[in-house]
Design a protein around this motif. Structure first.
Motif, PDB file in Angstrom:
ATOM      1  N   LEU A 261      26.476 139.836 119.960  1.00 47.89           N
ATOM      2  CA  LEU A 261      27.841 139.753 120.487  1.00 47.89           C
ATOM      3  C   LEU A 261      27.895 140.439 121.847  1.00 47.89           C
ATOM      4  CD1 LEU A 261      30.843 139.006 119.666  1.00 47.89           C
ATOM      5  CD2 LEU A 261      31.037 141.387 118.939  1.00 47.89           C
ATOM      6  N   ARG A 262      28.406 139.744 122.862  1.00 44.55           N
ATOM      7  CA  ARG A 262      28.516 140.298 124.211  1.00 44.55           C
ATOM      8  C   ARG A 262      29.982 140.652 124.480  1.00 44.55           C
ATOM      9  NH1 ARG A 262      24.707 135.993 124.469  1.00 44.55           N
ATOM     10  NH2 ARG A 262      26.474 134.569 124.500  1.00 44.55           N
ATOM     11  N   VAL A 263      30.231 141.926 124.792  1.00 47.08           N
ATOM     12  CA  VAL A 263      31.595 142.439 124.968  1.00 47.08           C
ATOM     13  C   VAL A 263      31.711 143.115 126.336  1.00 47.08           C
ATOM     14  CG1 VAL A 263      33.352 144.015 124.059  1.00 47.08           C
ATOM     15  CG2 VAL A 263      31.785 142.846 122.488  1.00 47.08           C
ATOM     16  N   ASN A 264      32.847 142.914 127.001  1.00 48.51           N
ATOM     17  CA  ASN A 264      33.129 143.609 128.261  1.00 48.51           C
ATOM     18  C   ASN A 264      34.506 144.254 128.168  1.00 48.51           C
ATOM     19  OD1 ASN A 264      34.743 143.265 131.081  1.00 48.51           O
ATOM     20  ND2 ASN A 264      32.651 143.939 131.449  1.00 48.51           N
ATOM     21  N   CYS A 265      34.625 145.497 128.694  1.00 51.12           N
ATOM     22  CA  CYS A 265      35.923 146.167 128.742  1.00 51.12           C
ATOM     23  C   CYS A 265      35.877 147.240 129.818  1.00 51.12           C
ATOM     24  CB  CYS A 265      36.292 146.774 127.393  1.00 51.12           C
ATOM     25  SG  CYS A 265      35.158 148.045 126.817  1.00 51.12           S
ATOM     26  N   GLY A 266      37.027 147.852 130.100  1.00 47.82           N
ATOM     27  CA  GLY A 266      37.108 148.923 131.080  1.00 47.82           C
ATOM     28  C   GLY A 266      36.580 150.230 130.513  1.00 47.82           C
ATOM     29  N   THR A 267      36.345 151.193 131.404  1.00 50.14           N
ATOM     30  CA  THR A 267      35.767 152.466 130.973  1.00 50.14           C
ATOM     31  C   THR A 267      36.670 153.212 129.997  1.00 50.14           C
ATOM     32  OG1 THR A 267      36.673 153.548 132.939  1.00 50.14           O
ATOM     33  CG2 THR A 267      34.405 152.779 133.071  1.00 50.14           C
ATOM     34  N   ALA A 268      37.972 153.192 130.237  1.00 50.91           N
ATOM     35  CA  ALA A 268      38.893 153.933 129.378  1.00 50.91           C
ATOM     36  C   ALA A 268      38.876 153.361 127.961  1.00 50.91           C
ATOM     37  CB  ALA A 268      40.303 153.884 129.952  1.00 50.91           C
ATOM     38  N   PHE A 269      38.979 152.042 127.834  1.00 53.30           N
ATOM     39  CA  PHE A 269      38.965 151.431 126.509  1.00 53.30           C
ATOM     40  C   PHE A 269      37.617 151.647 125.852  1.00 53.30           C
ATOM     41  CE2 PHE A 269      38.793 148.225 123.261  1.00 53.30           C
ATOM     42  CZ  PHE A 269      40.096 148.130 122.797  1.00 53.30           C
TER      43      PHE A 269
ATOM     44  N   PHE B  92      33.109 133.573 132.326  1.00 51.64           N
ATOM     45  CA  PHE B  92      32.317 132.346 132.328  1.00 51.64           C
ATOM     46  C   PHE B  92      30.970 132.593 133.000  1.00 51.64           C
ATOM     47  CE2 PHE B  92      36.578 130.648 131.730  1.00 51.64           C
ATOM     48  CZ  PHE B  92      36.373 129.638 130.804  1.00 51.64           C
ATOM     49  N   GLU B  93      31.006 133.232 134.147  1.00 46.76           N
ATOM     50  CA  GLU B  93      29.766 133.498 134.882  1.00 46.76           C
ATOM     51  C   GLU B  93      28.873 134.466 134.117  1.00 46.76           C
ATOM     52  OE1 GLU B  93      28.305 135.378 139.159  1.00 46.76           O
ATOM     53  OE2 GLU B  93      30.383 134.733 138.905  1.00 46.76           O
ATOM     54  N   GLU B  94      29.481 135.499 133.511  1.00 47.15           N
ATOM     55  CA  GLU B  94      28.709 136.515 132.801  1.00 47.15           C
ATOM     56  C   GLU B  94      28.392 136.102 131.353  1.00 47.15           C
ATOM     57  OE1 GLU B  94      27.643 139.296 134.183  1.00 47.15           O
ATOM     58  OE2 GLU B  94      28.700 139.124 136.087  1.00 47.15           O
ATOM     59  N   GLN B  95      29.014 135.000 130.896  1.00 43.04           N
ATOM     60  CA  GLN B  95      28.827 134.528 129.523  1.00 43.04           C
ATOM     61  C   GLN B  95      29.151 135.627 128.501  1.00 43.04           C
ATOM     62  OE1 GLN B  95      27.854 131.143 128.212  1.00 43.04           O
ATOM     63  NE2 GLN B  95      29.008 131.019 130.112  1.00 43.04           N
ATOM     64  N   ILE B  96      30.332 136.231 128.659  1.00 42.31           N
ATOM     65  CA  ILE B  96      30.803 137.283 127.763  1.00 42.31           C
ATOM     66  C   ILE B  96      31.554 136.641 126.595  1.00 42.31           C
ATOM     67  CG2 ILE B  96      32.274 139.310 127.562  1.00 42.31           C
ATOM     68  CD1 ILE B  96      29.806 139.798 129.269  1.00 42.31           C
ATOM     69  N   ASP B  97      31.237 137.058 125.378  1.00 39.78           N
ATOM     70  CA  ASP B  97      31.919 136.504 124.205  1.00 39.78           C
ATOM     71  C   ASP B  97      33.357 136.996 124.100  1.00 39.78           C
ATOM     72  OD1 ASP B  97      29.668 135.063 123.032  1.00 39.78           O
ATOM     73  OD2 ASP B  97      28.802 137.038 122.658  1.00 39.78           O
ATOM     74  N   VAL B  98      33.549 138.322 124.270  1.00 39.32           N
ATOM     75  CA  VAL B  98      34.882 138.921 124.154  1.00 39.32           C
ATOM     76  C   VAL B  98      35.093 139.860 125.333  1.00 39.32           C
ATOM     77  CG1 VAL B  98      36.448 140.316 122.754  1.00 39.32           C
ATOM     78  CG2 VAL B  98      34.774 138.823 121.632  1.00 39.32           C
ATOM     79  N   THR B  99      36.127 139.585 126.112  1.00 37.79           N
ATOM     80  CA  THR B  99      36.502 140.439 127.231  1.00 37.79           C
ATOM     81  C   THR B  99      37.833 141.098 126.888  1.00 37.79           C
ATOM     82  OG1 THR B  99      35.451 138.928 128.793  1.00 37.79           O
ATOM     83  CG2 THR B  99      36.990 140.535 129.705  1.00 37.79           C
ATOM     84  N   ILE B 100      37.882 142.416 126.878  1.00 39.84           N
ATOM     85  CA  ILE B 100      39.099 143.131 126.506  1.00 39.84           C
ATOM     86  C   ILE B 100      39.809 143.568 127.779  1.00 39.84           C
ATOM     87  CG2 ILE B 100      40.038 145.127 125.275  1.00 39.84           C
ATOM     88  CD1 ILE B 100      37.452 144.959 123.521  1.00 39.84           C
ATOM     89  N   ARG B 101      41.069 143.190 127.905  1.00 39.95           N
ATOM     90  CA  ARG B 101      41.829 143.486 129.113  1.00 39.95           C
ATOM     91  C   ARG B 101      43.211 144.043 128.762  1.00 39.95           C
ATOM     92  NH1 ARG B 101      38.157 144.331 131.321  1.00 39.95           N
ATOM     93  NH2 ARG B 101      36.988 143.159 132.888  1.00 39.95           N
ATOM     94  N   VAL B 102      43.669 144.941 129.627  1.00 36.05           N
ATOM     95  CA  VAL B 102      45.003 145.521 129.503  1.00 36.05           C
ATOM     96  C   VAL B 102      45.863 144.928 130.603  1.00 36.05           C
ATOM     97  CG1 VAL B 102      46.373 147.624 129.632  1.00 36.05           C
ATOM     98  CG2 VAL B 102      44.128 147.669 128.518  1.00 36.05           C
ATOM     99  N   GLY B 103      47.034 144.411 130.242  1.00 36.00           N
ATOM    100  CA  GLY B 103      47.953 143.885 131.244  1.00 36.00           C
ATOM    101  C   GLY B 103      48.276 142.428 130.996  1.00 36.00           C
ATOM    102  N   LEU B 104      49.199 141.915 131.804  1.00 36.35           N
ATOM    103  CA  LEU B 104      49.589 140.516 131.696  1.00 36.35           C
ATOM    104  C   LEU B 104      48.419 139.643 132.110  1.00 36.35           C
ATOM    105  CD1 LEU B 104      53.186 140.767 133.215  1.00 36.35           C
ATOM    106  CD2 LEU B 104      52.517 140.735 130.803  1.00 36.35           C
ATOM    107  N   LEU B 105      48.254 138.505 131.457  1.00 32.31           N
ATOM    108  CA  LEU B 105      47.094 137.657 131.668  1.00 32.31           C
ATOM    109  C   LEU B 105      47.380 136.560 132.667  1.00 32.31           C
ATOM    110  CD1 LEU B 105      45.987 137.292 127.949  1.00 32.31           C
ATOM    111  CD2 LEU B 105      45.155 138.929 129.644  1.00 32.31           C
ATOM    112  N   ASP B 106      46.398 136.284 133.508  1.00 31.67           N
ATOM    113  CA  ASP B 106      46.490 135.136 134.395  1.00 31.67           C
ATOM    114  C   ASP B 106      46.320 133.866 133.576  1.00 31.67           C
ATOM    115  OD1 ASP B 106      46.671 136.881 136.558  1.00 31.67           O
ATOM    116  OD2 ASP B 106      44.490 136.948 136.810  1.00 31.67           O
TER     117      ASP B 106
END
Length: 292
Positions: free
Chosen positions: A93-101, A134-148
């Motif tokens: 599983l590939r996950v990306n998130c910010g340092t705080a989270f 898409f470029e990084e092929q991340i399965d789950v990207t965790i983001r805080v804030g309103l989504l584009d």
């Protein structure tokens, strides 16, 4: 299953440089290049033009990459089907998130997730700047804030609210601000890359006023700013989950209660289309929803 050389070639297409693939895999750039050469020798086709400064896929290489991606999707679909049949949750599983989270939410939760699903491995990339899943092929990207508006599939995990706080040592040295105007004479800690954060929403006579703030320190890591606030460098505006422990232990003191717009924002898990059906992805997102 795709051959290791083919998987490596796909990562080379995603990351763009031999050095980036080498760093991700633990290989050397020359080792990555040799694996590509091995694949070229086996297929009899020149796939990549390589030099010390750049690389470019040949037309044949671009066609090969297209076929390889379709084969990878078929392999993942087969894994989904077999996992459903056997009730197994497995795979990487590939996950990306910010340092705080990552530090304050994800790291404490991951051990329990891995105990629940011991056949799953997790690769976490941490960054406070926006990445392209898409470029990084991340399965789950965790983001805080309103989504584009995007093609990503979003699942709501929870809500984050902002608080303004400073350490007792800072307040003793500089005094406690009590009005929005007082902030002009204080050092405020700001996250770079997000210009809107240089304006803090304060409530004056029932209306929200964007108050400009400044300070002597900026950083591209929210967690770094938290540590600086604890050390008395300045006043910080941060997500409640990031400051919860420091506030509970008295390392930080909340300011402007009732005078500050907490500006609640969603915490979301973003998934590449189709990945939300993969058992390990679904299990991970459901786990985060449970613990939100």
């Amino acid at each position: 299953m795709l051959a290791p050389e083919v998987i490596l070639l796909l990562r080379l297409a995603d990351l763009g440089t031999l050095a980036a693939v080498a760093e991700e895999t633990g290989m050397t750039p020359s080792g990555v290049s040799r694996m590509v050469s091995r694949l070229e020798k086996r297929t009899g086709i020149k796939l990549v033009h390589r030099s010390t400064r750049r690389l470019a896929f040949t037309p044949e290489g671009a066609v090969f990459i297209g076929y390889a991606r379709r084969m990878l999707k078929l392999a993942e679909a087969a894994e989904v089907d077999l996992s459903h049949r056997h009730g197994e949750v497995r795979g990487h599983l590939r996950v990306n998130c910010g340092t705080a989270f990552a530090r304050h939410r994800l790291a404490p939760l991951l051990p329990a997730f891995l105990r629940r699903h011991p056949a799953v491995t997790v690769g976490v990339s941490v960054s406070d700047h926006r990445i392209d899943p898409f470029e990084e092929q991340i399965d789950v990207t965790i983001r805080v804030g309103l989504l584009d508006d995007s093609e990503l599939i979003a699942a709501r995990l929870g809500t984050v609210r902002r608080v303004i706080a400073a350490s007792p040592a800072y307040l003793e040295r500089r005094g406690t601000p009590t009005t929005a105007q007082d902030l002009a004479s204080h050092d405020c800690l700001l996250l770079t890359g997000f210009p809107g954060q240089a304006y803090w929403p304060m409530i004056e006579q029932g209306a929200v006023v964007r108050t400009p703030v400044r300070g002597s320190v900026t950083a591209d890591s929210a967690d770094t700013l938290l540590q600086m606030a604890i050390e008395g460098v300045g006043i910080i505006r941060l997500g409640d989950f990031l400051g919860r422990k420091a506030l509970a232990e008295g390392q930080l003191v909340e300011l402007f209660q009732g005078q500050h717009d907490a500006d609640p924002k969603p915490i979301s898990a973003l998934m590449l289309p189709g990945r939300q059906a993969i058992p390990r992805v679904r299990a991970f997102v459901d786990f985060l929803k449970e613990r939100a």
